[in-house]
Design an enzyme around this catalytic site. Structure first.
Site, PDB file in Angstrom:
ATOM      1  N   SER A 212      16.751 -11.194  15.791  1.00  0.00           N
ATOM      2  CA  SER A 212      17.211 -12.174  15.048  1.00  0.00           C
ATOM      3  C   SER A 212      18.447 -12.211  14.325  1.00  0.00           C
ATOM      4  O   SER A 212      18.792 -13.110  13.866  1.00  0.00           O
ATOM      5  CB  SER A 212      16.129 -12.741  14.020  1.00  0.00           C
ATOM      6  OG  SER A 212      14.959 -13.363  14.737  1.00  0.00           O
TER       7      SER A 212
ATOM      8  N   LYS B 160      20.928 -14.710  14.984  1.00  0.00           N
ATOM      9  CA  LYS B 160      21.153 -16.170  14.370  1.00  0.00           C
ATOM     10  C   LYS B 160      22.287 -16.134  13.568  1.00  0.00           C
ATOM     11  O   LYS B 160      22.590 -17.387  13.118  1.00  0.00           O
ATOM     12  CB  LYS B 160      19.760 -16.296  13.675  1.00  0.00           C
ATOM     13  CG  LYS B 160      18.365 -16.477  14.303  1.00  0.00           C
ATOM     14  CD  LYS B 160      17.129 -16.687  13.415  1.00  0.00           C
ATOM     15  CE  LYS B 160      16.009 -16.944  14.080  1.00  0.00           C
ATOM     16  NZ  LYS B 160      15.342 -15.785  14.959  1.00  0.00           N
TER      17      LYS B 160
ATOM     18  N   SER C   1      14.024 -17.062   9.276  1.00  0.00           N
ATOM     19  CA  SER C   1      14.048 -16.352  10.717  1.00  0.00           C
ATOM     20  C   SER C   1      13.386 -17.227  11.862  1.00  0.00           C
ATOM     21  O   SER C   1      12.563 -16.875  12.560  1.00  0.00           O
ATOM     22  CB  SER C   1      13.875 -14.921  10.756  1.00  0.00           C
ATOM     23  OG  SER C   1      14.258 -14.511  11.868  1.00  0.00           O
TER      24      SER C   1
END
Length: 468
Positions: A114, A117, A304
């Site tokens: 993640s 992101k 997240s």
């Protein structure tokens, strides 16, 4: 140290951190108040709302010493050696000068999970604008008694009334239904209405073929569509955990809206169907708008949220005039980053949330993205900083940095976490004990013991940065 003491310590450290700004064009904008948004400001100014709880602001001293590179390297090597097995890479820079303080395979591509992101958030805020809101509309169909529910990219709708103070549920279907009922009454429309949905804003497959079927089945993600409830979930109560997801999120919105219409006194007859083509009628009967892109991006970073990250990627594709499918959204995010001077040579990105194991990027490149956000804290893109979890206190770092060897870094480390079956990553920034702002990325791959096996070592490394 008890939990109360840890929270108090972290809170004091946050105030200390927030009281520090960065000279020479670098501006630190920590997010102290969850849900607040920093208004866009010139890059040379601090955004005042982010520092509203602080009574005084003291610039970092230009004479603050840089960390001793040899000592810092030894501390980081020692911390990462605490992990039993795995493949680690890390990269650290002094944010003000850009000097590299540490690199351990820092230019080697690794699976970011993640941490990817960070790229999506930067591109979304840059391309869409921090203050942009996403509209969900009801437009007139081909007959007076036909309604079309048109998705505009808001994946955080709720079934209830709009809540202006919320991110999730800022736009509510009950409010949209009440407005629609009033518009129908004003237009003299009587009798049952039919309802169709228009989710043509996004194209292509709603699921990325690069996602592992087990992750999809476990509820880590749902089909990506142009409108959804609760970030592609059945209710807000499940927004912080994987679990069953709607397999047709747009239809789920339609069903919920039909129920809200009935509650508002509008008879809905027949099945809910999709429009064959995007609705082009200019006659809008009602609409509700989402929280700003800035607040949604901050939410996706703090929690997240995979679904919201993919939606933002597709919205970037729409804005860039590219196909709003899996490939187009990935290309659009990279195109925006390239314009920002972040071309990501050698990086492989196949989605926008980091759920795909095929994603590859170096710790150095992640640090470059973090550094860009820090260097542009007063701009739209810089508002991503408010979404970075705070060590020991918020988001996906709320339960970490509580051990004796890491608790002193609670409240000081601000970073995005990343977790897959054999991956654990952490990328962000910290002000060290001498007042230097450090940007860092630590990436653990091939973790036979799973991500939890590496988190203590990664947290210890981040704490070493805070103590340098």
């Amino acid at each position: 140290m008890g939990r109360t003491s840890k929270v108090l310590t972290g809170g004091l450290l946050i105030v200390a951190l927030a009281a520090v700004t960065v000279p020479a064009g670098m501006h630190l904008v920590p997010a102290l108040l969850p849900g607040e948004t920093v208004a866009a400001a010139p890059a040379a100014q601090l955004a005042p709302t982010a520092l509203s709880a602080v009574t005084g602001i003291t610039p970092l001293s230009a004479s603050a010493p840089l960390p001793d590179v040899a000592k810092l390297g030894a501390a980081l090597d020692g911390a990462l050696a605490l992990a039993a097995g795995g493949q680690f890479s890390a990269y650290v820079t002094d944010a003000s000068s850009g000097r590299v303080l540490y690199s351990n395979d820092g230019d080697s591509p690794r699976t970011p999970a993640s941490n990817l992101k960070l790229l999506t958030a930067t591109a979304a805020l840059t391309a869409l604008g921090a203050g942009t809101r996403l509209k969900t509309s009801v437009v007139a169909g081909q007959t007076p008694n036909e309604l079309v529910l048109k998705g505009g990219g808001d994946a955080m709708l709720s079934a209830g009334s709009s809540d202006p103070s919320a991110v999730m549920g800022h736009a509510g279907l009950a409010t949209l239904a009440a407005q629609t009922a009033a518009a129908l009454a004003a237009g003299g429309v009587k009798g049952p209405v039919s309802l169709r949905i228009d989710d043509h804003l996004f194209t292509g497959s709603a699921l990325n073929p690069q996602w592992d079927g087990g992750d999809v089945n476990a509820g880590e993600i749902a089909p990506i569509q142009a409108m959804a409830l609760y970030a592609g979930r059945f209710s807000a109560s499940t927004a912080d955990a994987p679990g069953p997801r709607p397999q047709d999120p747009a239809l789920a919105v339609g069903l919920s809206f039909a129920s809200a219409l009935r509650d508002a006194g509008v008879d809905v007859a027949g099945p809910i169907t999709r429009t064959a083509a995007p609705a082009t009628t200019p006659h809008i009967l009602a609409s509700v708008s989402s929280a700003t892109v800035a607040r949604q991006v901050q939410y996706l970073l703090a929690e997240s949220d995979n679904y919201l990250a993919e939606v933002m990627g597709r919205l970037v594709a729409v804005k860039e005039g590219m196909e709003a499918d899996n490939a187009g959204s990935v290309a659009a995010v990279r195109s925006v980053l390239a314009r920002l001077g972040l071309p990501l040579q050698g990086a492989v990105t196949v989605d926008n949330c980091g759920l795909a194991g095929a994603d590859l990027i170096s710790a150095h490149q992640l640090v470059q993205v973090v550094s860009h956000l820090l260097d542009h804290a007063g701009t739209d893109a810089g508002q991503a900083l408010e979404g970075l979890p705070i060590a020991g206190l918020t988001g996906t770092l709320g339960g970490r940095f509580g051990e004796p060897d890491t608790v002193e870094a609670a409240g000081l480390v601000r970073a995005k976490t990343g977790t897959l079956n054999q991956v654990s990553t952490l990328s962000g920034y910290v002000v060290n004990s001498h007042g230097r702002l450090l940007a860092f990325s630590i990436m653990g791959n091939k973790l036979a013991g799973g991500p939890a096996s590496a988190m203590p070592a990664i947290d210890a490394a981040a704490a070493a940065l805070a103590n340098s």
